[in-house]
Design an enzyme around this catalytic site. Structure first.
Site, PDB file in Angstrom:
ATOM      1  CG  HIS A 148      -0.648   4.014   0.082  1.00  0.00           C
ATOM      2  ND1 HIS A 148      -0.505   5.091   0.925  1.00  0.00           N
ATOM      3  CD2 HIS A 148       0.153   4.158  -1.110  1.00  0.00           C
ATOM      4  CE1 HIS A 148       0.648   5.734   0.447  1.00  0.00           C
ATOM      5  NE2 HIS A 148       0.886   5.361  -0.800  1.00  0.00           N
ATOM      6  CE  LYS A 157       2.831  -1.407  -6.553  1.00  0.00           C
ATOM      7  NZ  LYS A 157       3.639  -0.972  -5.524  1.00  0.00           N
ATOM      8  CE1 TYR A 196       4.685   9.812   1.712  1.00  0.00           C
ATOM      9  CE2 TYR A 196       2.949   8.163   2.089  1.00  0.00           C
ATOM     10  CZ  TYR A 196       3.849   8.673   1.257  1.00  0.00           C
ATOM     11  OH  TYR A 196       4.536   7.919   0.013  1.00  0.00           O
ATOM     12  NE  ARG A 237       1.202   3.566  -6.768  1.00  0.00           N
ATOM     13  CZ  ARG A 237       0.048   3.298  -6.430  1.00  0.00           C
ATOM     14  NH1 ARG A 237      -1.185   3.550  -6.884  1.00  0.00           N
ATOM     15  NH2 ARG A 237       0.016   2.899  -5.061  1.00  0.00           N
ATOM     16  NE  ARG A 284       2.205   6.990  -4.848  1.00  0.00           N
ATOM     17  CZ  ARG A 284       1.059   6.861  -4.780  1.00  0.00           C
ATOM     18  NH1 ARG A 284       0.174   7.445  -5.188  1.00  0.00           N
ATOM     19  NH2 ARG A 284       0.538   5.865  -4.073  1.00  0.00           N
ATOM     20  CG  HIS A 333       7.564   7.355  -6.287  1.00  0.00           C
ATOM     21  ND1 HIS A 333       6.345   6.928  -6.860  1.00  0.00           N
ATOM     22  CD2 HIS A 333       7.764   6.728  -5.055  1.00  0.00           C
ATOM     23  CE1 HIS A 333       5.875   5.936  -5.859  1.00  0.00           C
ATOM     24  NE2 HIS A 333       6.552   5.949  -5.038  1.00  0.00           N
TER      25      HIS A 333
END
Length: 299
Positions: A273, A184, A282, A160, A250, A247
């Site tokens: 994630h 994150k 995806y 990110r 990514r 992004h």
């Protein structure tokens, strides 16, 4: 805790502070705030000031839900987001003692068939970007190396933008070919370095001359900003006529992994994630892929 706020506007401000104290991202707080302001405007049209929390009933919130769902100009995903914000705020009101009951108990989220609208780049588009960066290197080698390293961190490692900005030299282990990422929600993960990315990092560290613990530095600062990286991609987007963001690169990373048979759990771990539900997008056909399929099958 302090005395519970009496007005709706006061409670929204208190809710924002509560979210901040619970480590919610600034984007999340901004989103909740905007959604609740729509509700506050609706209340303002319905009732005369002062807009006390005590005037609200579950019927009011249900009426607001009906109005949102009847508005064909608002996307279903937007409606659901506004309702979820209202539900979270209502739960908060109970927590701080502003109400005795959850006013949003009867609200129901609108059922929407999930479609994949995520934009990722094709290998040809990434190739055009890397070619443009090679031209930048011919004009300004150090600048081009920085741009190349940023692109590889995004498209080969899936970092990110804030993860790239916060990466330190000490996080990179060239001997073991890994990079440690503080992701994150302060979640740490380890990602293998690809050969091209490793080479770009080595060349970049050799070329740059700033003293800094951070991996990426700019000509002006010893710690590159997210805005600076976004500005770099904006220039290449304009130059190539392709929408390119950190992004979208990514997303490209995750999509490439999925297309080459990497299992969904592994992709989730590599991308950082918190849930495989996020990763599932995806392995779900995109709108472009569905359109391409229809072109091949239409009569």
């Amino acid at each position: 805790m302090n005395t519970a706020p009496a007005t709706i506007s006061q409670s929204i401000e208190r809710f924002k502070i509560y979210l901040l104290e619970n480590d919610k991202s600034l984007n999340t707080i901004k989103s909740y705030s905007q959604d609740l302001n729509y509700f506050f405007k609706w209340v303002h049209q319905r009732y005369e000031p002062p807009h006390l929390i005590s005037i609200l009933t579950s019927t009011d919130l249900k009426d607001y839900e009906r109005q949102l769902k009847s508005d064909s100009t608002i996307a279903p995903s937007t409606i659901n987001r506004r309702l979820i914000s209202l539900m979270k705020w209502s739960e908060f009101l109970v927590t701080i003692g502003s109400t005795n009951i959850n006013l949003a108990t009867n609200i129901k989220i609108k059922k929407v068939q999930r479609q994949n609208n995520i934009r990722w780049l094709t290998r040809k588009e990434v190739g055009k970007l890397l070619h443009a960066i090679e031209l930048t290197k011919q004009q300004n080698y150090k600048k081009g190396l920085l741009h190349q390293t940023i692109v590889y961190l995004a498209v080969n490692l899936g970092l990110r933008v804030h993860e790239m900005c916060n990466a330190r030299i000490s996080d990179v282990d060239l001997r073991r070919s890994i990079i440690k990422v503080n992701g994150k929600g302060d979640k740490h993960r380890i990602i293998p370095l690809t050969e091209n990315t490793k080479e770009a990092i080595v060349n970049w560290l050799r070329e740059r001359n700033q003293e800094s613990e951070y991996l990426l530095v700019s000509s002006k600062n010893n710690h590159i900003s997210t805005r600076a990286i976004q500005h770099i991609f904006k220039k290449y987007s304009s130059q190539l006529g392709i929408e390119i963001t950190p992004h979208s690169l990514r997303h490209t990373y995750c999509k490439q992994l999925a297309q080459h048979g990497v299992d969904i759990q592994s992709i989730a771990e590599l991308a950082g994630h918190s849930s495989v539900d996020t990763t599932r997008i995806y392995v779900t056909p995109s709108i472009q892929e569905l359109q391409s399929a229809l072109k091949k099958t239409e009569f």
